[in-house]
Design a protein around this motif. Structure first.
Motif, PDB file in Angstrom:
ATOM      1  N   ARG A  58     -29.968 -13.052 -15.808  1.00 13.92           N
ATOM      2  CA  ARG A  58     -28.833 -12.719 -16.650  1.00 13.92           C
ATOM      3  C   ARG A  58     -29.025 -13.392 -18.008  1.00 13.92           C
ATOM      4  O   ARG A  58     -28.895 -14.608 -18.140  1.00 13.92           O
ATOM      5  CB  ARG A  58     -27.544 -13.215 -15.984  1.00 13.92           C
ATOM      6  CG  ARG A  58     -26.247 -12.733 -16.630  1.00 13.92           C
ATOM      7  CD  ARG A  58     -25.035 -13.212 -15.831  1.00 13.92           C
ATOM      8  NE  ARG A  58     -24.935 -14.667 -15.808  1.00 13.92           N
ATOM      9  CZ  ARG A  58     -25.071 -15.432 -14.727  1.00 13.92           C
ATOM     10  NH1 ARG A  58     -25.307 -14.906 -13.555  1.00 13.92           N
ATOM     11  NH2 ARG A  58     -24.960 -16.747 -14.805  1.00 13.92           N
ATOM     12  N   GLY A  59     -29.362 -12.604 -19.017  1.00 17.26           N
ATOM     13  CA  GLY A  59     -29.639 -13.135 -20.349  1.00 17.26           C
ATOM     14  C   GLY A  59     -28.368 -13.522 -21.089  1.00 17.26           C
ATOM     15  O   GLY A  59     -27.268 -13.151 -20.688  1.00 17.26           O
ATOM     16  N   GLY A  60     -28.537 -14.272 -22.189  1.00 18.33           N
ATOM     17  CA  GLY A  60     -27.377 -14.762 -22.932  1.00 18.33           C
ATOM     18  C   GLY A  60     -27.244 -14.168 -24.333  1.00 18.33           C
ATOM     19  O   GLY A  60     -26.464 -14.670 -25.141  1.00 18.33           O
ATOM     20  N   MET A 114     -27.673 -22.820 -16.090  1.00 21.28           N
ATOM     21  CA  MET A 114     -28.937 -22.333 -16.650  1.00 21.28           C
ATOM     22  C   MET A 114     -29.829 -21.771 -15.536  1.00 21.28           C
ATOM     23  O   MET A 114     -30.409 -20.688 -15.670  1.00 21.28           O
ATOM     24  CB  MET A 114     -29.639 -23.484 -17.381  1.00 21.28           C
ATOM     25  CG  MET A 114     -30.810 -23.092 -18.225  1.00 21.28           C
ATOM     26  SD  MET A 114     -31.095 -24.290 -19.559  1.00 21.28           S
ATOM     27  CE  MET A 114     -31.707 -25.694 -18.644  1.00 21.28           C
ATOM     28  N   PHE A 115     -29.888 -22.493 -14.410  1.00 17.68           N
ATOM     29  CA  PHE A 115     -30.718 -22.002 -13.305  1.00 17.68           C
ATOM     30  C   PHE A 115     -30.118 -20.726 -12.703  1.00 17.68           C
ATOM     31  O   PHE A 115     -30.845 -19.801 -12.325  1.00 17.68           O
ATOM     32  CB  PHE A 115     -30.892 -23.073 -12.220  1.00 17.68           C
ATOM     33  CG  PHE A 115     -31.793 -22.617 -11.113  1.00 17.68           C
ATOM     34  CD1 PHE A 115     -33.140 -22.389 -11.357  1.00 17.68           C
ATOM     35  CD2 PHE A 115     -31.301 -22.359  -9.846  1.00 17.68           C
ATOM     36  CE1 PHE A 115     -33.983 -21.934 -10.353  1.00 17.68           C
ATOM     37  CE2 PHE A 115     -32.135 -21.901  -8.835  1.00 17.68           C
ATOM     38  CZ  PHE A 115     -33.481 -21.683  -9.093  1.00 17.68           C
ATOM     39  N   ASP A 116     -28.791 -20.687 -12.647  1.00 17.92           N
ATOM     40  CA  ASP A 116     -28.118 -19.499 -12.131  1.00 17.92           C
ATOM     41  C   ASP A 116     -28.474 -18.268 -12.987  1.00 17.92           C
ATOM     42  O   ASP A 116     -28.786 -17.197 -12.460  1.00 17.92           O
ATOM     43  CB  ASP A 116     -26.603 -19.742 -12.139  1.00 17.92           C
ATOM     44  CG  ASP A 116     -25.856 -18.632 -11.431  1.00 17.92           C
ATOM     45  OD1 ASP A 116     -26.115 -18.432 -10.235  1.00 17.92           O
ATOM     46  OD2 ASP A 116     -25.052 -17.944 -12.090  1.00 17.92           O
ATOM     47  N   ALA A 117     -28.444 -18.436 -14.309  1.00 18.89           N
ATOM     48  CA  ALA A 117     -28.780 -17.318 -15.210  1.00 18.89           C
ATOM     49  C   ALA A 117     -30.239 -16.908 -15.053  1.00 18.89           C
ATOM     50  O   ALA A 117     -30.568 -15.715 -15.031  1.00 18.89           O
ATOM     51  CB  ALA A 117     -28.489 -17.710 -16.654  1.00 18.89           C
ATOM     52  N   LEU A 118     -31.110 -17.910 -14.908  1.00 20.42           N
ATOM     53  CA  LEU A 118     -32.538 -17.600 -14.745  1.00 20.42           C
ATOM     54  C   LEU A 118     -32.779 -16.883 -13.412  1.00 20.42           C
ATOM     55  O   LEU A 118     -33.469 -15.863 -13.364  1.00 20.42           O
ATOM     56  CB  LEU A 118     -33.378 -18.883 -14.813  1.00 20.42           C
ATOM     57  CG  LEU A 118     -33.475 -19.586 -16.169  1.00 20.42           C
ATOM     58  CD1 LEU A 118     -34.076 -20.974 -16.007  1.00 20.42           C
ATOM     59  CD2 LEU A 118     -34.295 -18.773 -17.175  1.00 20.42           C
ATOM     60  N   SER A 119     -32.185 -17.403 -12.337  1.00 17.68           N
ATOM     61  CA  SER A 119     -32.429 -16.798 -11.020  1.00 17.68           C
ATOM     62  C   SER A 119     -31.887 -15.382 -10.937  1.00 17.68           C
ATOM     63  O   SER A 119     -32.485 -14.524 -10.300  1.00 17.68           O
ATOM     64  CB  SER A 119     -31.739 -17.571  -9.899  1.00 17.68           C
ATOM     65  OG  SER A 119     -31.766 -18.890 -10.138  1.00 17.68           O
ATOM     66  N   TRP A 137     -33.906 -14.726 -22.650  1.00 18.79           N
ATOM     67  CA  TRP A 137     -32.607 -15.219 -22.168  1.00 18.79           C
ATOM     68  C   TRP A 137     -31.818 -15.903 -23.279  1.00 18.79           C
ATOM     69  O   TRP A 137     -30.630 -15.695 -23.417  1.00 18.79           O
ATOM     70  CB  TRP A 137     -32.824 -16.273 -21.083  1.00 18.79           C
ATOM     71  CG  TRP A 137     -32.932 -15.780 -19.685  1.00 18.79           C
ATOM     72  CD1 TRP A 137     -31.905 -15.560 -18.814  1.00 18.79           C
ATOM     73  CD2 TRP A 137     -34.134 -15.476 -18.956  1.00 18.79           C
ATOM     74  NE1 TRP A 137     -32.392 -15.140 -17.604  1.00 18.79           N
ATOM     75  CE2 TRP A 137     -33.744 -15.087 -17.650  1.00 18.79           C
ATOM     76  CE3 TRP A 137     -35.498 -15.499 -19.279  1.00 18.79           C
ATOM     77  CZ2 TRP A 137     -34.663 -14.715 -16.673  1.00 18.79           C
ATOM     78  CZ3 TRP A 137     -36.413 -15.135 -18.310  1.00 18.79           C
ATOM     79  CH2 TRP A 137     -36.004 -14.747 -17.029  1.00 18.79           C
ATOM     80  N   THR A 138     -32.512 -16.788 -24.018  1.00 14.91           N
ATOM     81  CA  THR A 138     -31.826 -17.752 -24.895  1.00 14.91           C
ATOM     82  C   THR A 138     -31.937 -17.408 -26.375  1.00 14.91           C
ATOM     83  O   THR A 138     -31.220 -17.967 -27.190  1.00 14.91           O
ATOM     84  CB  THR A 138     -32.453 -19.147 -24.728  1.00 14.91           C
ATOM     85  OG1 THR A 138     -33.836 -19.081 -25.155  1.00 14.91           O
ATOM     86  CG2 THR A 138     -32.395 -19.611 -23.276  1.00 14.91           C
ATOM     87  N   SER A 165     -27.522 -23.913 -24.038  1.00 14.42           N
ATOM     88  CA  SER A 165     -27.991 -22.762 -24.799  1.00 14.42           C
ATOM     89  C   SER A 165     -27.065 -21.603 -24.467  1.00 14.42           C
ATOM     90  O   SER A 165     -26.060 -21.786 -23.764  1.00 14.42           O
ATOM     91  CB  SER A 165     -29.435 -22.425 -24.410  1.00 14.42           C
ATOM     92  OG  SER A 165     -29.458 -21.874 -23.107  1.00 14.42           O
ATOM     93  N   ALA A 166     -27.431 -20.417 -24.916  1.00 17.36           N
ATOM     94  CA  ALA A 166     -26.606 -19.235 -24.668  1.00 17.36           C
ATOM     95  C   ALA A 166     -26.487 -18.924 -23.177  1.00 17.36           C
ATOM     96  O   ALA A 166     -25.593 -18.179 -22.772  1.00 17.36           O
ATOM     97  CB  ALA A 166     -27.185 -18.038 -25.408  1.00 17.36           C
TER      98      ALA A 166
END
Lengths: 399, 270
Positions: A30-32, A22-27, A325-326, A13-14
């Motif tokens: 950091r949105g996409g 994906m986990f890095d962005a969630l933790s 995020w996505t 996804s974005a």
């Protein structure tokens, strides 16, 4: 139903290609999302997957080439998914593994381009435009089946934004009746003019990045995603899973019988779907540790869903939406959010809604807006779609 | 193997105007002659929606209503499996044309009616049912995919199920790329074979289905009667004609319909 082991799982996804980014962005919250620059649309924000334009499908499948199948291909070759399916194929046989995948718009982007390139005199579509392998609904299921060299039953589920969630229900029927020994489920939906302009025509696109559950939420951000899961009955094989012990524990589906695009005012359809999933899993509401909301960011959806969650779970179970995020990835949101839910279970984390200044004060259920580290054994993930289709999936550890 | 009973059936297509009038043609008692299939506006929908309902919705609702009524159960009882290859080509073409125009505006009503599950939604709204309904498509193999899916669901869930499949020609320029010769629709009401059917009528036929690898031979699954045989390749839903012939004549039959990389083997017993 009996639990279905998730042998392999992938999603793009974005916010990245695969579980780790994906986990890095969630933790890191950091949105996409970014301002829309797609198909001539410059209003609203989108969740665009980087690298789709330069991704090539294998030469033997070149006739399937379109944005949607490229996205699918990227997901098939993420986190070792195709290799895990190849192992299952060697063990079970190609014709014992089915393909049941979801999409709302398939490769309509290719058809949009073909309409622009119509013959000015005859009105005919370009001679080299391949309808069946791009736009046609069968395109996704056929692509996945051929890319993975499978020979089991294949079909595409198209139930709007519940497509890739509903395919878990349909796949379970194939496994439970012995039609298949394993099924590749999931789906893909890609950015296209039709979805961007269609949601805009309904006045449902936020001018900024979407903020599900915020009191000032003002619509969706359209996104794109693809993801797949390999489901196999736990009762025939106790082999390894994507995350230790990870399985689909129950599914629930219902119809609103109310309106084509407006949710049920009393949230009855959503309540039915969640209760059906709990009954299917043989679980009480207290057994759920986290509700991954459909949470699109429209006024109506989020209010309806709050009411439904409150009715089923009360105010004690934390819930959040990850579309901040996505973006709302349409028919692929079910599989994407199932993959996110798997990360929540793997890492014992609840990702709070992104970019929420103030949770809608009329909401009664528990909405989380910061990341919380807590035990997450079982998640219910909701997907609702136009036409009043509702699907809830329960994911959890069996060991 | 999956076993289900057929409790209700309907068909609508050229020269096949609903089940009762089609039985003599499907059994060879009467010759098939071409007559346009004209489904009525769906009485189940509110006046506004009824006027707006296009050919695809009319086709699907006409066969669904006849099949469920024949099964002797209330319209809102069965779960739904809706199967269609093309979707609503009229809606799709209108959206694509308006997007290709300089202003690029889409009608919001057309947009929400463009989803593949719009037909299922209209049925569920029309009959007031909150039961689950799925919507699928698999090009020429749509009938086989839907039949297998529907039977698996009815058998596993142990509940009555409506299988409804329908397709209609799309306008040009779409039809040149995906030829559909005429409108056609089939509906079957299924019940699991091992569950008493209660108030419902006795089965019209019993089906045993299984999936196997390897495509079936072309024509091995074609209808036996010349009229239906002339229709079978003109519309994905018309692939159901061989099964309809067996149900109409109350006779046993065995054939295999192609699906993806393999085939759905169908055994019909009275």
């Amino acid at each position: 139903m009996r639990p279905l082991a998730i042998r392999a799982l992938s999603a793009i996804s974005a916010i990245g290609r695969g579980a780790e980014p994906m986990f890095d962005a969630l933790s890191n919250r950091r949105g996409g999302l970014s301002p829309c620059d797609f198909a001539g649309v410059t209003s609203g924000w989108i969740g665009r997957v980087p690298g789709v334009e330069s991704h090539a499908v294998p030469p033997r499948l070149a006739h399937f080439d379109c944005r949607n199948n490229r996205l699918a291909d990227m997901a098939l070759h993420t986190d070792g998914f195709a290799a895990r399916v190849a192992e299952a194929r060697a063990r079970l046989g190609a014709d014992r593994i089915g393909v049941v995948v979801g999409t709302s718009t398939s490769g309509v982007g290719a058809l949009e381009d073909a309409y622009v390139a119509r013959d000015p005199v005859s009105g005919a579509l370009p001679p080299d435009f391949d309808f069946v392998h791009t736009h046609d609904l069968s395109s996704l299921a056929s692509y996945v089946r051929e890319a993975l060299d499978l020979a089991g039953p294949a079909l595409t589920v198209s139930a709007a934004c519940a497509s890739s969630a509903r395919c878990f229900v349909d796949a379970a029927h194939f496994i439970e009746t012995g039609v298949c020994d394993a099924v590749v489920v999931g789906g893909a939906d890609s950015l296209c003019g039709m979805t961007l302009r269609g949601f805009a025509s309904l006045g449902l696109v936020s001018p900024r990045a979407c903020r599900p559950c915020d009191t000032a939420r003002d619509g969706v951000s359209i996104g794109e995603a693809a993801g797949f899961a390999l489901l196999e009955p736990l009762w025939t094989n106790s082999g390894r899973t994507a995350v230790p012990g990870l399985a689909v524990l129950g599914t629930g589906s219902s119809s609103d019988a109310h309106h084509m695009s407006a949710p049920h005012p009393e949230a009855l359809g959503a309540v039915l779907a969640m209760r059906a999933a709990l009954a299917d899993a043989g679980l009480a509401p207290e057994a759920i540790d986290y509700v991954n909301l459909h949470g699109t960011g429209t006024r109506a959806n989020d209010a309806m869903e709050d009411r439904a969650v409150m009715t089923v779970f009360g105010s004690g179970v934390p819930g959040s939406a990850t579309k901040g995020w996505t973006g709302h990835t349409m028919g692929s949101s079910g599989i994407l959010e199932l993959a996110i839910s798997a990360l929540c279970i793997e890492h014992d984390m609840v990702p709070g809604c992104l970019a929420v200044d103030e949770v809608d004060p009329s909401f009664e259920a528990l909405v989380v807006t910061v990341n919380e580290h807590r035990t997450v054994r079982r998640v219910i993930s909701n997907s609702f779609g136009f036409g009043g289709i509702n699907c809830s999936l329960i994911l959890g550890r069996t060991s | 193997m999956i076993r289900v009973n057929v409790l209700g059936v309907s068909v609508l297509g050229p020269g096949l105007p609903g089940w009762v009038d089609s039985v003599p043609i499907l059994t060879g008692v009467q010759d098939w002659t071409y007559a346009e299939a004209i489904p009525p506006p769906p009485a189940l929908l509110p006046a506004n929606e009824r006027r707006r309902a296009g050919l695809l919705i009319r086709l699907a609702m006409a066969v669904a209503e006849e099949a469920v009524a024949m099964a002797g159960i209330p319209l809102n009882v069965p779960r739904g499996v809706f199967a269609c290859s093309n979707g609503d080509g009229v809606v799709l073409d209108a959206i694509l044309r308006s997007m290709a125009a300089p202003e690029g505006q889409i009608s919001p009503t057309l947009f929400h009616n463009s989803v593949h599950n719009a037909v299922a939604a209209n049925w569920m709204i029309g009959v007031g049912s909150m039961r689950p309904a799925t919507s699928i498509g698999m090009h020429d193999d749509t009938f086989a995919a839907g039949l297998l899916k529907a039977a698996a669901e009815a058998a596993h869930e142990g509940e009555m199920l409506l299988f409804c499949t329908y397709d209609a020609p799309m306008p040009e320029p779409l039809n040149a790329k995906r030829v559909t010769a005429f409108p056609f629709a089939v509906a079957l009401v299924m019940a699991p074979a091992d569950v008493p059917s209660g108030e419902a009528r006795p089965p019209l036929a019993r089906l045993t289905l299984r999936y196997a690898g390897g495509r079936s031979e072309p024509e091995a699954w074609f209808p036996k009667m010349p009229g239906p045989r002339s229709l079978v390749t003109g519309n994905p839903a018309a692939r159901g004609l061989r099964l309809l012939e067996a149900i109409a004549s109350g006779s046993a039959d065995r054939f295999a319909l192609p699906l993806a990389g393999g085939r759905v083997e169908v055994e019909v017993t009275p």
